[in-house]
Design a protein around this motif. Sequence first.
Motif, PDB file in Angstrom:
ATOM      1  N   VAL A 178       0.844  -1.192   0.000  1.00  0.00           N
ATOM      2  CA  VAL A 178       0.000   0.000   0.000  1.00  0.00           C
ATOM      3  C   VAL A 178       0.884   1.249   0.000  1.00  0.00           C
ATOM      4  CG1 VAL A 178      -1.686   1.348   1.322  1.00  0.00           C
ATOM      5  CG2 VAL A 178      -1.915  -1.138   1.163  1.00  0.00           C
ATOM      6  N   ASN A 179       0.595   2.177  -0.899  1.00  0.00           N
ATOM      7  CA  ASN A 179       1.364   3.414  -0.985  1.00  0.00           C
ATOM      8  C   ASN A 179       0.855   4.412   0.054  1.00  0.00           C
ATOM      9  OD1 ASN A 179       2.763   2.326  -3.113  1.00  0.00           O
ATOM     10  ND2 ASN A 179       1.616   3.416  -4.693  1.00  0.00           N
ATOM     11  N   VAL A 180       1.770   4.883   0.902  1.00  0.00           N
ATOM     12  CA  VAL A 180       1.405   5.856   1.939  1.00  0.00           C
ATOM     13  C   VAL A 180       2.234   7.122   1.739  1.00  0.00           C
ATOM     14  CG1 VAL A 180       0.862   3.983   3.530  1.00  0.00           C
ATOM     15  CG2 VAL A 180       3.120   5.051   3.618  1.00  0.00           C
ATOM     16  N   PHE A 181       1.800   8.207   2.384  1.00  0.00           N
ATOM     17  CA  PHE A 181       2.427   9.515   2.190  1.00  0.00           C
ATOM     18  C   PHE A 181       3.284   9.895   3.391  1.00  0.00           C
ATOM     19  CE2 PHE A 181       1.960  14.302   2.310  1.00  0.00           C
ATOM     20  CZ  PHE A 181       2.890  14.541   1.312  1.00  0.00           C
ATOM     21  N   LEU A 182       4.528  10.240   3.109  1.00  0.00           N
ATOM     22  CA  LEU A 182       5.454  10.744   4.125  1.00  0.00           C
ATOM     23  C   LEU A 182       5.750  12.209   3.802  1.00  0.00           C
ATOM     24  CD1 LEU A 182       7.466  10.545   6.477  1.00  0.00           C
ATOM     25  CD2 LEU A 182       9.116   9.522   4.901  1.00  0.00           C
ATOM     26  N   PRO A 183       5.138  13.167   4.525  1.00  0.00           N
ATOM     27  CA  PRO A 183       5.365  14.590   4.259  1.00  0.00           C
ATOM     28  C   PRO A 183       6.839  14.967   4.433  1.00  0.00           C
ATOM     29  CG  PRO A 183       3.458  14.277   5.687  1.00  0.00           C
ATOM     30  CD  PRO A 183       4.165  12.956   5.607  1.00  0.00           C
ATOM     31  N   ALA A 184       7.276  15.938   3.651  1.00  0.00           N
ATOM     32  CA  ALA A 184       8.677  16.370   3.710  1.00  0.00           C
ATOM     33  C   ALA A 184       9.059  16.840   5.110  1.00  0.00           C
ATOM     34  CB  ALA A 184       8.922  17.482   2.689  1.00  0.00           C
ATOM     35  N   SER A 185       8.112  17.479   5.804  1.00  0.00           N
ATOM     36  CA  SER A 185       8.388  17.991   7.152  1.00  0.00           C
ATOM     37  C   SER A 185       8.528  16.876   8.181  1.00  0.00           C
ATOM     38  CB  SER A 185       7.278  18.947   7.591  1.00  0.00           C
ATOM     39  OG  SER A 185       6.038  18.266   7.661  1.00  0.00           O
ATOM     40  N   GLN A 186       8.117  15.656   7.807  1.00  0.00           N
ATOM     41  CA  GLN A 186       8.149  14.531   8.732  1.00  0.00           C
ATOM     42  C   GLN A 186       9.247  13.513   8.407  1.00  0.00           C
ATOM     43  OE1 GLN A 186       6.178  14.403  11.494  1.00  0.00           O
ATOM     44  NE2 GLN A 186       5.534  16.439  10.849  1.00  0.00           N
ATOM     45  N   VAL A 187      10.140  13.883   7.487  1.00  0.00           N
ATOM     46  CA  VAL A 187      11.209  12.966   7.086  1.00  0.00           C
ATOM     47  C   VAL A 187      12.272  12.851   8.174  1.00  0.00           C
ATOM     48  CG1 VAL A 187      13.085  12.559   5.440  1.00  0.00           C
ATOM     49  CG2 VAL A 187      10.833  13.294   4.622  1.00  0.00           C
ATOM     50  N   ASN A 243      14.422   4.569  -2.738  1.00  0.00           N
ATOM     51  CA  ASN A 243      14.980   3.218  -2.861  1.00  0.00           C
ATOM     52  C   ASN A 243      15.640   2.724  -1.575  1.00  0.00           C
ATOM     53  OD1 ASN A 243      14.229   3.092  -5.652  1.00  0.00           O
ATOM     54  ND2 ASN A 243      16.041   4.336  -6.131  1.00  0.00           N
ATOM     55  N   LYS A 244      15.141   3.238  -0.438  1.00  0.00           N
ATOM     56  CA  LYS A 244      15.663   2.800   0.850  1.00  0.00           C
ATOM     57  C   LYS A 244      14.514   2.348   1.751  1.00  0.00           C
ATOM     58  CE  LYS A 244      19.707   5.850   0.909  1.00  0.00           C
ATOM     59  NZ  LYS A 244      20.407   6.956   1.633  1.00  0.00           N
ATOM     60  N   ALA A 245      14.812   1.394   2.617  1.00  0.00           N
ATOM     61  CA  ALA A 245      13.826   0.944   3.599  1.00  0.00           C
ATOM     62  C   ALA A 245      13.910   1.836   4.831  1.00  0.00           C
ATOM     63  CB  ALA A 245      14.081  -0.509   3.977  1.00  0.00           C
ATOM     64  N   ILE A 246      12.778   2.274   5.338  1.00  0.00           N
ATOM     65  CA  ILE A 246      12.745   3.152   6.501  1.00  0.00           C
ATOM     66  C   ILE A 246      11.654   2.706   7.467  1.00  0.00           C
ATOM     67  CG2 ILE A 246      13.633   5.169   5.261  1.00  0.00           C
ATOM     68  CD1 ILE A 246      10.738   6.176   5.125  1.00  0.00           C
ATOM     69  N   GLN A 247      11.791   3.114   8.713  1.00  0.00           N
ATOM     70  CA  GLN A 247      10.754   2.874   9.715  1.00  0.00           C
ATOM     71  C   GLN A 247      10.020   4.179   9.987  1.00  0.00           C
ATOM     72  OE1 GLN A 247      12.672   0.914  13.160  1.00  0.00           O
ATOM     73  NE2 GLN A 247      11.363  -0.823  12.712  1.00  0.00           N
ATOM     74  N   CYS A 248       8.717   4.104  10.142  1.00  0.00           N
ATOM     75  CA  CYS A 248       7.901   5.285  10.362  1.00  0.00           C
ATOM     76  C   CYS A 248       6.822   5.013  11.410  1.00  0.00           C
ATOM     77  CB  CYS A 248       7.223   5.732   9.063  1.00  0.00           C
ATOM     78  SG  CYS A 248       8.353   6.237   7.752  1.00  0.00           S
ATOM     79  N   LEU A 249       6.255   6.088  11.905  1.00  0.00           N
ATOM     80  CA  LEU A 249       5.127   6.014  12.822  1.00  0.00           C
ATOM     81  C   LEU A 249       3.871   6.400  12.035  1.00  0.00           C
ATOM     82  CD1 LEU A 249       4.764   5.560  15.967  1.00  0.00           C
ATOM     83  CD2 LEU A 249       4.527   8.033  16.112  1.00  0.00           C
ATOM     84  N   ARG A 273      10.021  11.373  11.364  1.00  0.00           N
ATOM     85  CA  ARG A 273      10.461  12.333  12.374  1.00  0.00           C
ATOM     86  C   ARG A 273       9.861  12.018  13.748  1.00  0.00           C
ATOM     87  NH1 ARG A 273       9.774  18.947  12.172  1.00  0.00           N
ATOM     88  NH2 ARG A 273      10.189  19.318  14.382  1.00  0.00           N
ATOM     89  N   ALA A 274       8.560  11.719  13.783  1.00  0.00           N
ATOM     90  CA  ALA A 274       7.894  11.426  15.051  1.00  0.00           C
ATOM     91  C   ALA A 274       8.509  10.212  15.733  1.00  0.00           C
ATOM     92  CB  ALA A 274       6.399  11.199  14.818  1.00  0.00           C
ATOM     93  N   LEU A 275       8.894   9.225  14.923  1.00  0.00           N
ATOM     94  CA  LEU A 275       9.505   8.021  15.480  1.00  0.00           C
ATOM     95  C   LEU A 275      10.879   8.342  16.065  1.00  0.00           C
ATOM     96  CD1 LEU A 275       9.360   4.999  15.953  1.00  0.00           C
ATOM     97  CD2 LEU A 275      10.307   4.639  13.668  1.00  0.00           C
ATOM     98  N   ILE A 276      11.650   9.165  15.353  1.00  0.00           N
ATOM     99  CA  ILE A 276      12.975   9.569  15.842  1.00  0.00           C
ATOM    100  C   ILE A 276      12.837  10.350  17.145  1.00  0.00           C
ATOM    101  CG2 ILE A 276      15.002  11.001  15.368  1.00  0.00           C
ATOM    102  CD1 ILE A 276      14.621  10.361  12.405  1.00  0.00           C
ATOM    103  N   GLU A 277      11.881  11.273  17.195  1.00  0.00           N
ATOM    104  CA  GLU A 277      11.667  12.072  18.401  1.00  0.00           C
ATOM    105  C   GLU A 277      11.223  11.189  19.569  1.00  0.00           C
ATOM    106  OE1 GLU A 277       8.830  14.905  17.032  1.00  0.00           O
ATOM    107  OE2 GLU A 277      10.374  16.381  16.458  1.00  0.00           O
TER     108      GLU A 277
END
Length: 219
Positions: A50-59, A72-78, A94-98
Amino acid sequence: HRGLITLSKRKARRIEDWLRVMSSVREDDVVTGFVLRKIKGGLLVDIAGVNVFLPASQVDIRRPADIGDYCNKAIQCLVLKIDEARRNIVVSRRALIEQERSERKKQLMETLEVGQVRRGIVKNIADFGAFVDLGGIDGLLHITDMSWGRINHPSEMLSVGEELEVVVLDINKEKERVSLGLKQKSQNPWELIESKYPVNTTIKGKVVNLVSYGAFVEL
């Protein structure tokens, strides 16, 4: 005329993928995805088909110069928001990092003690001192606690990115402030001054400053 029915295998798969994700993913969950491409306002990330949206401000905590570097990279997100009606999911790295930084900060504050020697990395340098990252908490290393001798600016001793050992001088858990020292790792030279430099001893020194009433000499 025969009645015709239009079928779409691709659309059916998308619906199946969406239903599968919806059965296992909730808001505030941590998910792993693959960054497909850069789009307007952010990145398109594939989460289990499923394609989801990661806003630039939340990278990231600090917005990268080019968010396209994550393609082309695997990332973890909230997972921030799920709109079932529009089949839209918004995620945040970003939220996950914080969140992780906050947890590390909490754990570190519980183990920090005055007098401990800790390793850290110089994060920033100012006229009054340097901020040292202890692994989740930025401690202040004041210029007066850097050297027993006199220095005009912290950059004379430190550089950004440098790793060093510091002594924990003070901890304010309520304000989450930590004071650090560098000179405290060595003995105060004034404690040995009388035995090392007895009165009437002739010694050599280096003139470090001239003033109207005399000169300062470094021994």
